[in-house]
Scaffold this active site. Sequence first.
Site, PDB file in Angstrom:
ATOM      1  N   THR A  12      42.110  65.204  54.714  1.00  0.00           N
ATOM      2  CA  THR A  12      42.078  63.518  55.192  1.00  0.00           C
ATOM      3  C   THR A  12      40.137  63.313  54.444  1.00  0.00           C
ATOM      4  O   THR A  12      40.364  62.380  53.744  1.00  0.00           O
ATOM      5  CB  THR A  12      42.290  64.131  56.039  1.00  0.00           C
ATOM      6  OG1 THR A  12      43.574  63.739  56.327  1.00  0.00           O
ATOM      7  CG2 THR A  12      41.875  62.741  56.139  1.00  0.00           C
ATOM      8  N   THR A  88      41.901  69.479  58.088  1.00  0.00           N
ATOM      9  CA  THR A  88      41.892  69.613  59.925  1.00  0.00           C
ATOM     10  C   THR A  88      43.102  70.693  59.970  1.00  0.00           C
ATOM     11  O   THR A  88      43.193  71.407  60.556  1.00  0.00           O
ATOM     12  CB  THR A  88      41.534  68.547  60.229  1.00  0.00           C
ATOM     13  OG1 THR A  88      43.074  67.462  60.574  1.00  0.00           O
ATOM     14  CG2 THR A  88      40.560  67.568  60.641  1.00  0.00           C
TER      15      THR A  88
END
EC number: 3.5.1.1
Length: 322
Positions: A12, A88
């Site tokens: 991201t 993540t």
Amino acid sequence: MKKILIIHTGGTISMQEDKRSGTVSTSSEHPLSNSASLFNHDAHIEEDFLFNLPSPHITPAHMLELGRRIHDKLAAGNFDGVVVTHGTDTLEETAYFLDLFLQTRKPIVVTGAMRSSNEIGSDGLYNLISSVRVANTDEAQDKGVLVVMNDEIHTAKNVTKTSTSNVATFQSPQYGPIGIITKQEILFHQKLISYESYPIQQLTKNVALVKAYAGMEGSLIRAIHSTGISGMIIEALGQGNVPKDILPALQEILDDDIPIILVSRCYQGIVQATYMYDGGGRQLRDMGIIFANGLTGPKARIKLMVALELTNNLTELAPMFE
Ligand code: ASP
């Protein structure tokens, strides 16, 4: 002035949001590339764009390639610290692999973002700047691989993603962060008391991860066994117990000299061979199942994959985990 290498792998932190659909995806040019001029600190920054992958696409082969890249760059002698940007979702697995693979005193920091680069309140650039500050700090040496997110510094071994979307997602449930980041300082308040490193050349073993649940039957374990695994991790119940119906299937795996490592599906506490009933921890340990403490299932899997490159002898494997 210190030299810090930033290696980008995707996630991201490297993505952008489409304002109309609200979806988030990878962009061809990294949105944070060349942000070095915004970093208000004394370090020379170099960037390396190794992958541009969402982290669910990261495989052990990518982890090994990243580990080798860091090793080679450090061996060439011209960097004082490394920051890795990563999605993540699997960040803790890659960070822990690097922790086991690399043999360096230099700071290695892994970071990411929960909000993509053009979202309001995006944490990407902030986390990247924090990570470079940590990698640029002498106190960050000798601490193994670190994960820096949201003003906190965690060890790769203890950190885990705890929330699907909150920016405070990365936590070390058992021990807390080992340091914090303030506007003016990087403050460490814990020391690393043990360090392990395994010099492996490849990462090819197939290790399955299974979570125990009430009413579990042996058929699932047998199905996985029949795929030709090299090892199995069981996220057991509580202190390390399993439903008794899976015992024969576990014994069949052990009879094939395939190691089984047991962790708990609880996110705090340790596993220990306490209970004597069928499927209880004492019985499992007596069968030859290895109890691993302080690791989540995904991290125990990474460690067993690494360990199996060195040995599949149960007597040699046990001390690596216990
Ligand atoms: N799904 C994303 C990934 O891991 C999440 C993130 O990076 O925060 O690539």
